[in-house]
Design an enzyme around this catalytic site. Structure first.
Site, short mmCIF file in Angstrom:
data_model
loop_
_atom_site.label_atom_id
_atom_site.label_comp_id
_atom_site.label_asym_id
_atom_site.label_seq_id
_atom_site.Cartn_x
_atom_site.Cartn_y
_atom_site.Cartn_z
N LEU A 1 29.43 10.05 30.50
CA LEU A 1 29.40 9.14 29.36
C LEU A 1 27.96 8.64 29.19
CD1 LEU A 1 31.44 7.75 27.40
CD2 LEU A 1 31.43 5.80 28.98
N ILE A 2 27.51 8.53 27.96
CA ILE A 2 26.13 8.05 27.72
C ILE A 2 26.14 6.53 27.81
CG2 ILE A 2 24.20 8.00 26.09
CD1 ILE A 2 24.83 10.78 27.29
N GLU B 1 30.23 27.65 18.13
CA GLU B 1 29.19 26.68 18.52
C GLU B 1 27.80 27.29 18.36
OE1 GLU B 1 31.56 23.98 21.78
OE2 GLU B 1 30.42 25.68 22.55
N ASN C 1 26.62 15.07 19.75
CA ASN C 1 27.39 15.82 20.74
C ASN C 1 28.15 16.94 20.02
OD1 ASN C 1 28.69 16.41 23.27
ND2 ASN C 1 30.50 15.30 22.55
N ASP D 1 33.75 10.88 22.53
CA ASP D 1 34.23 11.64 21.36
C ASP D 1 34.63 10.79 20.15
OD1 ASP D 1 33.92 13.92 22.94
OD2 ASP D 1 35.96 13.77 23.72
N HIS E 1 31.82 18.96 20.40
CA HIS E 1 33.10 18.94 21.09
C HIS E 1 33.87 20.20 20.71
CE1 HIS E 1 36.44 17.12 23.23
NE2 HIS E 1 37.23 17.56 22.26
N LEU F 1 28.49 16.11 30.78
CA LEU F 1 29.80 15.59 31.16
C LEU F 1 29.85 14.08 31.46
CD1 LEU F 1 31.19 18.51 33.35
CD2 LEU F 1 31.58 18.01 30.93
N GLY G 1 24.86 26.26 29.97
CA GLY G 1 23.75 26.08 29.05
C GLY G 1 23.63 27.12 27.95
N SER G 2 24.75 27.77 27.58
CA SER G 2 24.62 28.77 26.51
C SER G 2 24.24 28.10 25.18
CB SER G 2 25.89 29.61 26.37
OG SER G 2 26.95 28.86 25.83
C1 GRF Z 1 30.79 23.83 25.09
O1 GRF Z 1 32.02 24.41 24.80
C2 GRF Z 1 30.69 22.45 24.48
O2 GRF Z 1 31.45 22.29 23.33
C3 GRF Z 1 31.29 21.60 25.55
O3 GRF Z 1 30.84 22.17 26.76
C4 GRF Z 1 30.63 23.56 26.57
C5 GRF Z 1 29.27 23.88 27.08
O4 GRF Z 1 29.06 25.26 27.20
N1 GRF Z 1 30.99 20.22 25.33
P1 GRF Z 1 27.61 25.82 27.52
O5 GRF Z 1 27.15 25.19 28.82
O6 GRF Z 1 26.71 25.45 26.39
O7 GRF Z 1 27.78 27.30 27.65
#
Ligand code: GRF
Length: 186
Positions: free
Chosen positions: A87-88, A174, A102, A145, A104, A85, A12-13
């Site tokens: 699929l929606i 990100e 999303n 994706d 990626h 993780l 959840g960063s």
């Molecule tokens: C991120 O790298 C995101 O791109 C991917 O999953 C990771 C999640 O990292 N889909 P975090 O849980 O937000 O740290």
């Protein structure tokens, strides 16, 4: 005030950066954090910030109604996937057209699709000998994706990079861009 729901399965960063970004924002706020994983760090982060949490079971999520009623009851305007993780399902996509995004951890359309998540992506980028990787923020449709791109940001792949070093560089990218891109969509 726009109301955001974050879906997250892991640490959840990204969720944390987004929650903080909108914490005292005038136009939008994170209202709800949804997780499929009762042990997700993202759930603790949400609780620490006073964001409501919802843990969903597979059977409910993939049922014909999914969690659409809960999301509608919260008045959600935008669903943000941050390391989610599953699929929606179609029920959610149809209820929130063009309102799901999303992130990626690579430059789509390369290195996307089923099974391409987390370290699998970075491993594939390294195996392919790419000199560049990055992130793609995109709308979500019923295929992993494949939705329309909102923004892509790139970073170099350095000689000697490992999964860890590349993943750190991607996470930094990100954290620098996801919340701002969400703000521009809203
Ligand atoms: C991120 O790298 C995101 O791109 C991917 O999953 C990771 C999640 O990292 N889909 P975090 O849980 O937000 O740290």
């Amino acid at each position: 005030m726009k109301r955001i729901a974050i879906f997250a399965s892991g640490a959840g960063s990204n969720a944390e950066v987004i929650i903080r970004h909108f914490e005292f924002h005038h136009d939008a706020q994170v209202i709800l954090l949804v997780s499929n994983n009762p042990n997700a760090g993202a759930l603790n982060i949400a609780s620490e910030h006073g964001v409501k949490t919802l843990v969903i079971a597979r059977e409910e999520f993939f049922s014909d109604e999914s969690i659409v009623e809960e999301l509608k009851a919260e008045g959600i305007d935008l669903i943000v996937l941050a390391g989610f993780l599953w699929l929606i399902p179609a029920a959610i996509i149809h209820a929130f057209p063009n309102k799901i995004v999303n992130i990626h951890p690579a430059l789509l359309p390369k290195f996307g699709g089923k099974g391409m998540y987390g370290n699998n992506v970075h491993q594939a980028v390294l195996n392919a000998g790419e000199s560049e990787s990055g992130i793609t923020i995109h709308y979500v449709n019923e295929h992993f994706d494949e939705g329309a791109h909102v923004a892509r940001f790139s970073c170099p792949v350095m000689p000697g990079d490992t999964i860890e070093s590349l993943s750190q560089r991607i996470h930094a990218l990100e954290h620098a861009h996801y919340a701002k891109t969400i703000e521009s969509i809203l």
